[in-house]
Every structure is written in structure tokens, then in C-alpha cells.
Design an enzyme around this catalytic site. Structure first.
Site, mmCIF file in Angstrom:
data_model
loop_
_atom_site.group_PDB
_atom_site.id
_atom_site.type_symbol
_atom_site.label_atom_id
_atom_site.label_comp_id
_atom_site.label_asym_id
_atom_site.label_seq_id
_atom_site.Cartn_x
_atom_site.Cartn_y
_atom_site.Cartn_z
ATOM 1 N N LYS A 9 0.835 -1.199 0.000
ATOM 2 C CA LYS A 9 0.000 0.000 0.000
ATOM 3 C C LYS A 9 0.878 1.260 0.000
ATOM 4 C CE LYS A 9 -3.863 -2.222 2.480
ATOM 5 N NZ LYS A 9 -4.650 -2.204 3.749
ATOM 6 N N TYR A 49 -12.396 -2.354 -2.994
ATOM 7 C CA TYR A 49 -12.879 -2.339 -1.610
ATOM 8 C C TYR A 49 -14.408 -2.233 -1.541
ATOM 9 C CZ TYR A 49 -8.222 -2.109 0.549
ATOM 10 O OH TYR A 49 -6.952 -2.404 1.003
ATOM 11 N N ASN A 112 -1.503 -0.055 7.395
ATOM 12 C CA ASN A 112 -1.061 -1.427 7.691
ATOM 13 C C ASN A 112 -0.308 -2.103 6.549
ATOM 14 O OD1 ASN A 112 -3.252 -1.897 6.088
ATOM 15 N ND2 ASN A 112 -4.381 -3.162 7.558
ATOM 16 N N HIS A 115 -1.900 -5.486 1.525
ATOM 17 C CA HIS A 115 -3.189 -6.137 1.298
ATOM 18 C C HIS A 115 -2.925 -7.536 0.771
ATOM 19 C CE1 HIS A 115 -7.207 -7.008 -0.275
ATOM 20 N NE2 HIS A 115 -6.577 -7.483 -1.330
ATOM 21 N N GLU A 126 -9.965 -9.985 -7.604
ATOM 22 C CA GLU A 126 -8.998 -8.890 -7.456
ATOM 23 C C GLU A 126 -7.910 -8.947 -8.521
ATOM 24 O OE1 GLU A 126 -9.515 -8.359 -2.595
ATOM 25 O OE2 GLU A 126 -7.690 -9.271 -3.375
HETATM 26 P P1 IDP Z 1 -7.595 -6.912 5.561
HETATM 27 O O1 IDP Z 1 -6.799 -5.868 4.811
HETATM 28 O O2 IDP Z 1 -6.781 -7.557 6.644
HETATM 29 O O3 IDP Z 1 -8.240 -7.912 4.651
HETATM 30 P P2 IDP Z 1 -10.251 -5.739 5.887
HETATM 31 O O4 IDP Z 1 -11.161 -5.961 7.041
HETATM 32 O O5 IDP Z 1 -10.601 -6.351 4.584
HETATM 33 O O6 IDP Z 1 -8.765 -6.157 6.338
HETATM 34 O O7 IDP Z 1 -10.130 -4.154 5.710
HETATM 35 C C1 IDP Z 1 -9.504 -3.613 4.553
HETATM 36 C C2 IDP Z 1 -8.610 -2.500 4.972
HETATM 37 O O8 IDP Z 1 -9.409 -1.440 5.468
HETATM 38 C C3 IDP Z 1 -7.647 -2.819 6.111
HETATM 39 O O9 IDP Z 1 -6.452 -3.445 5.666
HETATM 40 C C4 IDP Z 1 -7.373 -1.455 6.665
HETATM 41 O O10 IDP Z 1 -6.408 -0.748 5.853
HETATM 42 C C5 IDP Z 1 -8.728 -0.785 6.499
HETATM 43 N N1 IDP Z 1 -9.528 -0.882 7.730
HETATM 44 C C6 IDP Z 1 -10.185 -1.970 8.191
HETATM 45 N N2 IDP Z 1 -10.830 -1.723 9.342
HETATM 46 C C7 IDP Z 1 -10.547 -0.421 9.631
HETATM 47 C C8 IDP Z 1 -10.914 0.437 10.706
HETATM 48 O O11 IDP Z 1 -11.628 0.071 11.654
HETATM 49 N N3 IDP Z 1 -10.423 1.722 10.638
HETATM 50 C C9 IDP Z 1 -9.638 2.174 9.629
HETATM 51 N N4 IDP Z 1 -9.277 1.384 8.594
HETATM 52 C C10 IDP Z 1 -9.721 0.104 8.597
HETATM 53 MG MG MG Z 2 -9.760 -7.709 3.271
#
Ligand code: IDP
Ligand code: MG
Length: 149
Positions: A9, A49, A112, A115, A126
């Protein structure tokens, strides 16, 4: 063999973590089959997303993922989706185990680093968003017989 989509990212690219992410997956033994550096458009971000549309973090997530270049890759291995998810660590880096990408390089959920697709169906969807069929390279490594049974 199974494919999964991995993104470094914008925060990962800005922080010089493209190399470490690739190194971890390469050294694990997964085979890289496609890779490019690109800007994600708002349109593509909303498709990628789409499952999160309506959630409170959705707009911020689109801002984040479109805020700078990303490196998008397809990696191959038996069970590639689960292997990469485990290597990435928990979505919330504060909960990610040390030794995982997020557990070693990140602190906050909205920064984080990586992805990874969450199922084979999601991976196929995807990969189709980011690559045409012709961009996936079928190749073998001389070391493959020492990695794959
Ligand atoms: P993942 O990336 O581990 O699959 P997902 O639940 O699919 O996690 O969420 C996609 C992305 O959205 C996360 O990697 C993170 O960058 C962002 N995200 C998820 N939950 C939150 C939140 O509560 N606050 C802010 N960003 C979030
Ligand atoms: Mg995800």
C-alpha cells in the site's frame, strides 16, 4: 497452483518496504507471477474495496489507498491465499504477531502496509481488476523442485 493478490500500500511504498515485503514472500518460496507499480484510481479503489462500502472507515480507506503509488503483485503457491494472510498478520497491526509483516512494520489499522486477498474467489476477482490474463507469467524456477512437493 493457487494465486493471490498482494498490494504494498502507499505507506509501504513511501517507507521503502517494497523490498522487505517481496523478500519475505520470495524467501518463503512463493513464486511471483505478476508485478507493477501504479496509482490506484478512485474508481478502481471502490471496486477493490466494494465489500466495505458503507462502513465508517470506507472514505478514509479510499483516500489512503489512492494517496500514492502502490506495488501490486500476484504470487503463486499451494494455498497461497492463507499462506500470505498469515505472513501479513492481523488487520490491526497492534494485534499482529511479531514476525508478521504488519507485526514488524506497522502500528495502525489505517497504515497497515499490505493487502492480501482473503479467499480464492476474492483473489480471482482482485487479480482480474488489476491484471489482464496476458500479464500473468507462467514460468518455472530451477529451485522449484526443492520448494514444491
Ligand atoms: P484486511 O486488509 O486484513 O483484509 P479488511 O477488514 O478487509 O482487512 O479491511 C480492509 C482495509 O481497510 C484494512 O487493511 C485497513 O487498511 C482498512 N480498515 C479496516 N478496518 C478499519 C478500521 O476500523 N479503521 C480504519 N481502517 C480500517
Ligand atoms: Mg480484506
Amino acid at each position: 497452483m493457487d494465486h493471490t493478490l498482494v498490494l504494498v500500500k502507499p505507506d509501504g511504498v513511501q517507507r521503502g518496504l517494497v523490498g522487505p515485503v517481496i523478500t519475505r514472500l520470495e524467501q518463503r518460496g512463493l513464486r511471483l507471477v505478476a508485478m507493477k507499480l501504479m496509482m490506484i484510481s478512485r474508481e478502481l479503489a471502490s471496486q477493490h474495496y466494494g465489500v466495505h462500502e458503507g462502513k465508517p472507515f470506507y472514505d478514509g480507506l479510499l483516500d489512503y489507498i489512492t494517496s500514492g503509488p502502490v506495488v501490486v503483485m500476484v504470487w503463486e503457491a499451494a494455498g497461497a491465499v492463507a499462506v500470505v494472510r498469515k505472513a501479513m498478520g492481523a488487520t490491526r497491526p497492534a494485534e499482529a504477531e511479531p514476525g508478521t509483516i504488519r507485526g514488524d512494520y506497522a502500528l495502525e489499522v489505517g497504515r497497515n502496509i499490505v493487502h492480501g486477498s482473503d479467499s480464492q474467489e476474492t483473489a480471482a476477482f482482485e487479480i482480474g481488476l488489476f491484471f489482464s490474463d496476458g500479464e500473468l507469467v507462467e514460468w518455472g524456477r530451477s529451485v522449484d523442485r526443492w520448494v514444491f512437493e
